[in-house]
Motif scaffolding. Structure first.
Motif, mmCIF file in Angstrom:
data_model
loop_
_atom_site.group_PDB
_atom_site.id
_atom_site.type_symbol
_atom_site.label_atom_id
_atom_site.label_comp_id
_atom_site.label_asym_id
_atom_site.label_seq_id
_atom_site.Cartn_x
_atom_site.Cartn_y
_atom_site.Cartn_z
ATOM 1 N N TRP A 1 0.830 -1.202 0.000
ATOM 2 C CA TRP A 1 0.000 0.000 0.000
ATOM 3 C C TRP A 1 0.866 1.255 0.000
ATOM 4 N N LYS A 2 0.435 2.255 -0.734
ATOM 5 C CA LYS A 2 1.009 3.600 -0.660
ATOM 6 C C LYS A 2 -0.154 4.557 -0.475
ATOM 7 N N GLN B 1 -2.787 3.695 -3.355
ATOM 8 C CA GLN B 1 -2.335 2.844 -4.446
ATOM 9 C C GLN B 1 -2.085 1.443 -3.895
ATOM 10 N N HIS B 2 -2.727 0.462 -4.508
ATOM 11 C CA HIS B 2 -2.581 -0.913 -4.050
ATOM 12 C C HIS B 2 -1.945 -1.771 -5.130
ATOM 13 N N THR B 3 -0.948 -2.541 -4.730
ATOM 14 C CA THR B 3 -0.380 -3.577 -5.590
ATOM 15 C C THR B 3 -0.273 -4.848 -4.756
ATOM 16 N N ASP C 1 -3.587 -4.543 -9.305
ATOM 17 C CA ASP C 1 -3.253 -3.123 -9.141
ATOM 18 C C ASP C 1 -4.549 -2.323 -9.079
ATOM 19 N N SER D 1 -6.263 1.691 -7.899
ATOM 20 C CA SER D 1 -6.174 3.064 -7.380
ATOM 21 C C SER D 1 -7.483 3.404 -6.689
#
Length: 415
Positions: A262-263, A282-284, A296, A298
């Motif tokens: 996570w960001k 932002q998820h990856t 991915d 947003s």
């Protein structure tokens, strides 16, 4: 070697064997966990079903947690009462929220009203047998009728004259995004902002694909404060959603091959939307150490007042949608939380249902924390926690000088 590879070979070459195995496992999970792919997902957890500690031994009763010195119980703002569809014309519904007993009713022409539940005559509950007559709600005890618009008593069947002061308190409400919402302010002040309409829902470009409902034993401020606490994302929400919501098993090595990354950044919005804040997320995901682009995502999470959140999802090829999160205080330390997902109608229903189910698992991990933690007015923070204090300063606007602060009971002997 010829140039005509089949689709399966291309997929395996692009993803790698480990990621391909994960993809197959994910597809199997979708088929097992999300039956009835075309029907909206409906998941309701009762109080205590999620986030409770294991029962103590019979001879060792668990001591209740100390809630600590917490903020006023009910911030000023708009709160979801119920879904519009739950209140058909000429029906009455009993409500218990914000420490009040209320009655909601809808007239024949479709207008919804919310009033105090107890009749000022002799205290009968208007929602327990009351009925809609014209634009009024009729008391089931003596037939007094109260107008929904202003609460004025318009008829007393056996009285020659209706006293001018005979009325019941009314609550300002509105209907937006398929929900009936109520305005609360401890000073009785009118709304200072409106609930925004999601245009894609109004235009029916995004359709309803499911909802979840939970009860959280915590102060309402704990829930939105999570958005500013970006440090907890990696630790609490980093383990794979496949490991479930039970924190005792969330870090199981069985599911350690997948991790969420996570960001996030949280900021309050400037005037005239100072009642709003926004978290950009932002998820990856990584599978066997390799990034898995299919997951991915947003997310723009916009907090509107103390009890409404719009989580807008954007995916490269799986489309767009929104989760509407509503938090309604029932009691000072009891919140009703509902998540409703709307998604592009040309996207298969299984996609938004999967998103909502995965979000539900992550949310239930938070519930375990909230249900058992103590609110600290002066927490021990490090520099990297600066946004938490910033969020508390922002959230303070929803309290007034007259906001009732709960007393903290002193510990002592119970005789």
């Amino acid at each position: 070697m010829g140039s005509g590879w089949c689709g399966a070979e291309l997929l395996a070459a692009g993803l790698g064997s480990g990621a391909l195995l994960f993809l197959l496992l994910l597809l199997l999970l979708l088929l097992v966990v999300l039956p009835g792919c075309c029907r909206p997902l409906e998941l309701r957890r009762g109080r205590g079903e999620v986030g409770s500690l294991p029962a103590a031994a019979p001879r060792l009763p668990r001591r209740p947690r100390r809630p600590g010195a917490r903020p006023p119980p009910y911030p000023n703002g708009w709160y979801r009462v119920l879904d519009s569809a739950q209140l058909p014309p000429r029906t009455v519904r009993s409500l218990s929220l914000l420490g009040e007993q209320l009655a909601a009713f809808r007239t024949q022409d479709g207008q919804a009203h919310v009033v105090d539940a107890y009749c000022p005559h002799l205290g009968a509950n208007l929602a327990a047998g009351g009925r809609v007559v014209g634009d009024c709600i009729e008391c089931p005890f003596h037939g007094w009728q109260f107008r929904g618009e202003d609460g004025k008593c318009t008829s007393i069947p056996y009285a020659e004259k209706v006293p001018d002061f005979a009325k019941v308190r009314t609550w300002l409400c509105c209907e937006v995004n398929g929900m009936l919402l109520l305005w609360y302010h401890c000073d009785g002040t009118g709304p200072t902002w409106a609930v925004p309409e999601q245009p894609q829902i109004a235009a029916k470009e995004w359709v309803f694909r499911g909802q979840t409902e939970h009860f959280v034993d915590a102060h309402i401020q704990e829930i939105p404060e999570n958005a500013a606490d970006t440090a907890h994302l990696a630790f609490l929400h980093g383990p794979s959603f496949l490991s479930g919501s039970d924190l005792r098993y969330a870090k199981s090595k069985v599911w350690d091959f997948m991790k969420h990354v996570w960001k996030a950044e949280w900021q309050p919005e400037p005037e005239p939307n100072q009642h709003c804040s926004r978290m950009l997320l932002q998820h990856t995901a990584t599978v066997f150490g390799m990034r898995f682009p299919l997951l991915d995502l947003s997310v723009s999470a916009r907090q509107v007042g103390p009890g409404l959140v719009f989580l807008i999802f954007e995916h490269a090829f799986l489309g767009h949608g929104v989760i509407l999160q509503t938090v309604t205080p029932l009691e000072p330390l009891l919140q009703n939380v509902v998540h409703k997902i709307y998604y592009q109608k040309n996207v298969p229903a299984i996609v938004p249902k999967f998103i909502l189910r995965a979000e539900c698992i992550q949310f239930e991990r938070d519930i375990t924390i909230w249900n058992n933690k103590q609110y600290l007015l002066k927490p021990l923070l490090v520099r990297e926690d600066a946004s938490i204090q910033k969020h508390r300063r922002w959230f303070a606007q929803f309290y007034s000088e007259k906001s009732t602060r709960p007393s903290v009971p002193k510990e002592g002997l119970d005789w």
